[in-house]
Design a protein around this motif. Structure first.
Motif, short mmCIF file in Angstrom:
data_model
loop_
_atom_site.label_atom_id
_atom_site.label_comp_id
_atom_site.label_asym_id
_atom_site.label_seq_id
_atom_site.Cartn_x
_atom_site.Cartn_y
_atom_site.Cartn_z
N ARG A 164 0.95 -1.16 0.03
CA ARG A 164 0.08 0.07 0.09
C ARG A 164 1.00 1.29 -0.09
O ARG A 164 1.89 1.34 0.88
N LEU A 165 0.68 1.87 -0.80
CA LEU A 165 1.41 3.47 -1.17
C LEU A 165 0.55 4.31 -1.33
O LEU A 165 -0.29 4.34 -2.39
N ALA A 166 0.57 5.51 -0.73
CA ALA A 166 -0.28 6.78 -0.94
C ALA A 166 -1.67 6.27 -1.01
O ALA A 166 -2.36 6.71 -1.99
N LYS A 167 -2.22 5.36 -0.40
CA LYS A 167 -3.65 4.97 -0.21
C LYS A 167 -3.97 4.22 -1.47
O LYS A 167 -5.21 3.83 -1.66
N GLN A 168 -3.01 3.61 -2.32
CA GLN A 168 -3.28 2.84 -3.15
C GLN A 168 -2.59 1.46 -3.15
O GLN A 168 -1.21 1.39 -2.49
N GLU A 169 -3.03 0.54 -3.59
CA GLU A 169 -2.37 -0.61 -3.72
C GLU A 169 -1.36 -0.85 -4.95
O GLU A 169 -1.84 -0.55 -6.08
N VAL A 170 -0.17 -1.30 -4.69
CA VAL A 170 0.67 -1.50 -5.80
C VAL A 170 1.43 -2.86 -5.98
O VAL A 170 1.78 -3.29 -4.98
N ALA A 171 1.40 -3.37 -7.23
CA ALA A 171 2.22 -4.72 -7.15
C ALA A 171 3.77 -4.29 -7.51
O ALA A 171 4.04 -3.39 -8.27
N VAL A 172 4.60 -5.09 -6.71
CA VAL A 172 5.99 -4.82 -6.69
C VAL A 172 6.73 -5.98 -7.24
O VAL A 172 6.18 -7.41 -6.46
N VAL A 173 7.58 -6.09 -8.04
CA VAL A 173 8.20 -7.33 -8.42
C VAL A 173 9.84 -7.17 -8.55
O VAL A 173 10.36 -5.91 -8.87
#
Length: 218
Positions: A164-173
């Motif tokens: 979770r980053l800046a109230k948004q979900e982010v996929a990280v690979v």
């Protein structure tokens, strides 16, 4: 500061931020030291100025003194520049679709990509845990890319997650590129719009896209 502190991808990405530069490729030796810097640039600036900017960026951001004799600049006109940008963009595979099947605690993932006018796909299977399913989407994406990349290059999945980053979900690979000259760590990310599986595939493509134009088997 040692050359090994950063990967060639870090250096290439920094050079790509310089005005008028379209593409950059850095060749390193077995010790990870820079041997050649190849730059494709527009015609709006003198090659000597581009070379000086490359030297300045490498010194300022990485503490590296790159001999100007190692930097080569190829320039294209305005029309050619637009075509070159289009070619670079066309080499980047685009997501077509993802499928997931689970049976008796096992999962099978298929990822379909469009590379130019060619449809490519990769399939990966394994245990159906929440984390491993995300990993399978990375593996399937990399297997699809294997069909268009040179055999001496290998992508390995290191880690994947949804944060979770800046109230948004982010996929990280996180991926490792194994090449004849050594290993490079690649990372990518993508916002989760509606489907975390698609976001993981897009994050995987984000990690490898800048390398693909140099790895594709024509």
């Amino acid at each position: 500061m040692s050359d090994m502190t950063f990967s060639s991808q870090d250096w290439e990405q920094a050079i790509m931020q310089i005005k008028s530069i379209i593409a950059a490729r850095i060749n390193v030796n077995n010790q990870g030291e820079i041997e050649e810097v190849h730059v494709l640039a527009g015609s709006g600036r003198a090659p000597k100025q581009v070379v000086r900017d490359v030297e300045s960026v490498m010194a300022a951001q990485f503490g590296l003194q790159v001999d100007h004799k190692k930097i080569s600049v190829a320039q294209v006109g305005d029309d050619e520049e637009n075509n070159a940008l289009a070619v670079v963009e066309s080499t980047r595979p685009k997501l077509v679709g993802v499928t997931l099947r689970t049976v008796n605690g096992m999962a099978e993932v298929k990822v379909e990509l469009l590379s130019g006018d060619k449809l490519i796909e990769g399939i990966a299977d394994g245990p159906s845990s929440a984390y491993n399913k995300l990993r399978l989407f990375v593996d399937a994406t990399l297997k699809a890319l294997t069909s268009i990349t040179l055999k001496e290059f290998l992508f390995v999945t290191e880690d994947v997650g949804i944060m979770r980053l800046a109230k948004q979900e982010v996929a990280v690979v996180s991926i490792t590129l194994i090449a004849p000259m050594g290993e490079q760590s690649l990372t990518g990310c993508a916002l989760v719009r509606s489907d975390d599986r698609e976001a993981v595939v897009k994050a995987t493509l984000d990690a490898v896209n800048r390398k693909l134009k140099f790895l594709i088997n024509d």
